[in-house]
Structure formats: structure tokens, C-alpha cells
Motif scaffolding. Structure first.
Motif, short mmCIF file in Angstrom:
data_model
loop_
_atom_site.label_atom_id
_atom_site.label_comp_id
_atom_site.label_asym_id
_atom_site.label_seq_id
_atom_site.Cartn_x
_atom_site.Cartn_y
_atom_site.Cartn_z
N ARG A 163 58.74 -2.08 13.14
CA ARG A 163 57.57 -2.40 13.98
C ARG A 163 57.68 -3.79 14.38
O ARG A 163 57.36 -4.39 15.43
N GLU A 164 58.48 -4.76 13.37
CA GLU A 164 58.88 -5.68 13.79
C GLU A 164 59.38 -5.95 14.71
O GLU A 164 59.50 -6.80 15.57
N ALA A 165 61.14 -5.03 14.97
CA ALA A 165 61.42 -4.52 16.27
C ALA A 165 60.83 -4.69 17.64
O ALA A 165 60.88 -5.21 18.50
N GLU A 166 59.39 -3.66 17.23
CA GLU A 166 59.07 -3.30 18.72
C GLU A 166 58.13 -4.07 19.13
O GLU A 166 57.90 -4.83 20.29
N ILE A 213 53.38 -8.98 23.59
CA ILE A 213 51.84 -8.72 24.65
C ILE A 213 50.99 -7.22 24.60
O ILE A 213 50.41 -6.73 23.60
N GLY A 214 52.36 -6.27 24.34
CA GLY A 214 52.36 -4.89 24.06
C GLY A 214 51.64 -4.87 22.20
O GLY A 214 50.38 -3.85 21.86
N ALA A 215 52.26 -5.51 21.53
CA ALA A 215 51.86 -5.31 20.09
C ALA A 215 50.84 -5.74 19.62
O ALA A 215 49.59 -5.04 19.21
N ILE A 216 50.27 -6.85 20.08
CA ILE A 216 49.02 -7.20 20.02
C ILE A 216 47.86 -6.19 20.45
O ILE A 216 46.68 -6.41 19.85
N SER A 217 48.02 -6.03 21.81
CA SER A 217 46.93 -4.77 22.18
C SER A 217 47.18 -4.15 21.51
O SER A 217 45.83 -2.96 21.73
#
Length: 516
Positions: free
Chosen positions: A468-471, A477-481
Motif C-alpha cells: 500500500r505504501e509503495a502504491e 494524488i491517486g492514493a489520496i483520491s
């Protein structure tokens, strides 16, 4: 280096310390032998190797051999249902948020996932099971954990404190005809052996000549002293005990099931015997004399005759009616559904007594909703959680002894007060579980905790967190969205939950929510 005791040959001289150890071993061995028949009976019922009991001697005499080896085993699901839900995931020490990695590594290297699973099944069936922790000469950082049978191991406790004072492992080598014993005390390991097996006779320890029962010191390869010193300073044999009534007599989960199990097998025997008779034609002979068997002398000449054994007529299903004026009427087929109804009622009693879901035993599930199935398993979940309470202190002690065997006293002390992590005992449909976890996530529960509740083992949780951290690093930005999407409530459910510490009623001019 411990002082070596004098060899304990039969009728020979031994030191006072060795004689006292032999006395303790004898006491524990005598108690263990008293337990063995009960343990063997319980485990036989768990395996399905239980004897048949018949309502009358006549039935057993006629038909008992037909059903030899038959058993309709309901004890197995009663034990397996909670045992398969008892899965140790690790132990948290102190305020740590993750399970201890080093203890988890030793647990996994020893294959304790499988070993503990088998030990829990034996614990519920036989009321006891054991684990032994000892150092590993090949790798001092990885102690050995073995799981011992309750008919070969026993722990003696202090009557006042409840602390383990000594442990004994007793087994027999059938090939060599030797009996072996290892006595574990906080100070020493006393290893003995003898040829054959004999009854133990109580003797007071003294420095005088004592009958040793044939026991003599055993010196395996690698042992440089007898007795071996115990560097752990604690009895390394741990007992896992099922529920007790504030005594030393734990209760087996199948103690109350055995009687109903015997009754069920009895009804099955009558049902199948009735089925045999109802499906084969009955032969009737009328107008004939009772058959007789000739009696021959040594030369083969007939010297008399005797009537045919009536039992033979019954087994051959032949009815003789000598009177030519006798008549018969139709014999209706036997009703076998009355037997099956009794069996179903007996199984329902087993389910109620053992808190086993009925659909685990009956096997009939007719369009039940997931919520209904979950409600039906409430008793089993409660029972499993109760069994976990009984096993939890022993698991902590196993972890503590593992740390002690590796020479880490601080970790051992923390393990005795640690928190054992168990897998979720409630089985839910995947959609139910995901929906519940999503709601918990929206409430603010951390992702790592949710991964644990999902059922991932600690190494898998760490791997998922790393992925998850690697993604997130690749696409922040995509992770925040994505995170906003996961926490966004359903349409019409209101606005997003506010971050912790934000007052929705703060003055707008002071930077409140209403501030531009």
C-alpha cells in the motif's frame, strides 16, 4: 556443571537427590497411568473407534458381529467445530502495536501453526494437551517447540500457588522394549530408562539403598552431564487444560456426547437390522414336521437324530409350521422412518448440549439468509471464545519459555503479560465482512487493524502495508483520491466526517469550518 548422581541400578546405591527425583517421577508416572484409560477412550470416540452397545444380550449375540467396526461419529464435529476456529496469530508485548516478530519467527520455524491446531483438537477431546520448549543446539536463537500427547506427559503443580513444580514425559519404544522417562524440574533434567514396564511402588527418598523399579540413568549422545542443568529456571513442559471446576479434573467437550453417541449407534444397528429383514423375502413351510439333524457314530452310521437349532432357523429366516391346517397372513413391511426420527432427535440433543450449530450435524440448510446462519453459530462462537480463554495463559507461557530458551529474559517477562492474538472466531460471508470493515474504516479505524480483522496473518499484514505504501509513493494524488472515495458516505448520508480535533461549530472568523 551439575554434580552427577550415582548410577541408579536396581538395588544399587544412589544419591539422595537422585532418589528424590526418582520419587517425584514415580508419583507423576502413577498419576499418568491412571489417566491413560480415560484419555484413550476419549480419543477413540473422537476418531470414531468406539465400541457398540446393544440393548440386550440376545441382540448382541445374534447380530453384534454384523456391525463390528461400525460407528456414526458425531464426536468429531463437536470437537472440530471450535478447534478449527482457534488459530494463534502471534503475541503483542507491552504497548507494541504489532505482534513480536522474533517470537513469530520461532513459532513459524517450528511449524507451530499445525502443531497448535492438533493440540487444540486433542485439548477439546481429551481435556488436556501439552507443549515442550527446549533449546536447540543447532541454532541457539531458535528454540524447539514440540507438542506432546496427554497420555505421555503430565505436569505436577504446587497445591498453594498453582505453579508448575515438575513435568514428566513418559513413553515406550515398542521395538527395543524399553521405557523412557524425562523428568523436568526448574533445576535439572533427569533422564531415565528401563527394560519393560512395571508398577510403581511408593518409597520415601533417602540415601539408603532403594528399589529403583528398574530405572537407570539415560545418557543420550550429546549430554555431557547427568542430570542436565536447566538453564531456563522453569519447567519447560506446559499443560493446556480445558474447563475445570476449580480442581485438577478438566472436562472433555465430548464427555456429555458419548452417551448419546452410543444411543445413536444402537438405533442405527436396529435400523439396519430391520432394513435387512424387511427387504428379504420370508420363507414359510407348512404341513411338514420340524426338521431334524441325524446323529452319526464313529463309523458314519446314523444312531439317532436331534431337532434343528431354532437359532439357526431365525438366522436363516425360515418359519416352520408343522400343522397342515395352519394358515398365514400378510406381513407388512417394517416402518423404518421411526428409527431415523429417533436418530435425528438424538443429533438435535447433541447439537444443543455441545452448542454445535444444527446445520453442522444435520446437513440441511434450506434457503437461510446469511444473517440467519450467523445467528445459528452464535453458541459455537461463544463456546470457542470460552475455550480460547482457557488456552490463552498456556500460549503466553509457551511464548515466554521460547524467549527464555533463547536467553532473552526481558522478552520472556513481557510475554507472560502479553496479549495473544487470535484469528476471528466468527465466520461470515465475504460480503458481510467487507461491508462491516468498510463501515469501521469510515469511523476512523486504522487500516492495519482492519487487515488483522479481515483475517490476514501478521506477515501478510506487513506485506499488504508495504504494498500500500509503495502504491502511494507511485501515485500520491491517486492514493489520496482513493482514500477520500473509501471514506465518502453514501449519497444522502451527509457530508464527509471531519478530521479529529476540528470543531464544526467554531467561529468562522477564527478559521472554523465556515471560514472561506
Amino acid at each position: 556443571m551439575a554434580d552427577e548422581a550415582e548410577p541408579a541400578a536396581p538395588g544399587g546405591q544412589m544419591s539422595t537427590e537422585a532418589a528424590a527425583a526418582l520419587e517425584v517421577m514415580g508419583r507423576l508416572a502413577a498419576e499418568l497411568r491412571n489417566r491413560q484409560p480415560v484419555i484413550a477412550r476419549r480419543l477413540d470416540y473422537f476418531r470414531g473407534a468406539h465400541p457398540l452397545h446393544f440393548a440386550s444380550e440376545e441382540f448382541a449375540g445374534y447380530f453384534g458381529s454384523r456391525f463390528a467396526g461400525f460407528s456414526d461419529n458425531w464426536c468429531a464435529p463437536v470437537v472440530s467445530s471450535p478447534a478449527e476456529r482457534m488459530n494463534v496469530l502471534g503475541i503483542r508485548l507491552g504497548s507494541e502495536q504489532r505482534p513480536d516478530a522474533e517470537l513469530a519467527r520461532v513459532w513459524r520455524v517450528n511449524g507451530a501453526e499445525r502443531g497448535s491446531s492438533e493440540a487444540f483438537a486433542v485439548l477439546l477431546a481429551a481435556a488436556r494437551s501439552f507443549a515442550l520448549v527446549w533449546g536447540n543446539p543447532d541454532d541457539e536463537s531458535t528454540p524447539r517447540i514440540t507438542w506432546e500427547r496427554p497420555d505421555q506427559a503430565i505436569v505436577g503443580y504446587d497445591a498453594e500457588t498453582g505453579q508448575a513444580r515438575a513435568g514428566l514425559k513418559l513413553w515406550r519404544d515398542e521395538w527395543e522394549g524399553h521405557e523412557f522417562a524425562t523428568l523436568y524440574t526448574p533445576e535439572y533434567l533427569w533422564k531415565w530408562q528401563r527394560k519393560g514396564a512395571g508398577a510403581y511402588v511408593h518409597q520415601e527418598p533417602s540415601a539408603a539403598v532403594l528399589p529403583s523399579g528398574g530405572w537407570e540413568p539415560r545418557h543420550p549422545a550429546g549430554d555431557d552431564a547427568w542430570p542436565l542443568p536447566n538453564p531456563m529456571g522453569a519447567v519447560p513442559l506446559v499443560e493446556l487444560r480445558n474447563q475445570t471446576l476449580l480442581d485438577d479434573a478438566p472436562i472433555s467437550d465430548i464427555d456429555g456426547v458419548i452417551a448419546m453417541q452410543d444411543a445413536t449407534n444402537l438405533v442405527w444397528a436396529y435400523l439396519m437390522n430391520g432394513l435387512d429383514y424387511a427387504t428379504l423375502p420370508q420363507r414359510v413351510v407348512t404341513g411338514a414336521d420340524m426338521p431334524k439333524i441325524p446323529i452319526l457314530d464313529a463309523t458314519g452310521q446314523q444312531v439317532g437324530e436331534r431337532p434343528l437349532d431354532l437359532d439357526t432357523l431365525v438366522r436363516e429366516r425360515i418359519l416352520w409350521v408343522p400343522d397342515p391346517n395352519a394358515s398365514t397372513s400378510e406381513w407388512s413391511a417394517a416402518r423404518l422412518d421411526v428409527f431415523s426420527a429417533v436418530i435425528e432427535r438424538a443429533v438435535e440433543h447433541i447439537a444443543a448440549q455441545s452448542r454445535t450449530p444444527p446445520h453442522y450435524l444435520i446437513g440441511r440448510v434450506a434457503n437461510l439468509a446469511a444473517e440467519a446462519l450467523t445467528a445459528a453459530e452464535t453458541g459455537l462462537v461463544s463456546k470457542t471464545n470460552e475455550r480460547i480463554v482457557y488456552a490463552d495463559p498456556s500460549i503466553r507461557e509457551i511464548y515466554a519459555l521460547t524467549a527464555q530458551a533463547a536467553g532473552d529474559e526481558d522478552r520472556a517477562a513481557a510475554a507472560r503479560a502479553g496479549t495473544v492474538m487470535w484469528a476471528d472466531t466468527q465466520f461470515r460471508a465475504l460480503s458481510q465482512k467487507v461491508d462491516a470493515l468498510l463501515k469501521l474504516r469510515q469511523m476512523g479505524f486504522p487500516f492495519a487493524w482492519l487487515a488483522e480483522q479481515y483475517g490476514l496473518e501478521p506477515p501478510e499484514v506487513e506485506r499488504v502495508l508495504a504494498m500500500r505504501e509503495a502504491e502511494a509513493r507511485l501515485d500520491p494524488i491517486g492514493a489520496i483520491s482513493a482514500e477520500i472515495g473509501r471514506t465518502q458516505p453514501a449519497a444522502g448520508a451527509g457530508t464527509l466526517p471531519l478530521p479529529f480535533g476540528v470543531d464544526p461549530f467554531a467561529d468562522e472568523g477564527a478559521g472554523g469550518v465556515g471560514a472561506p
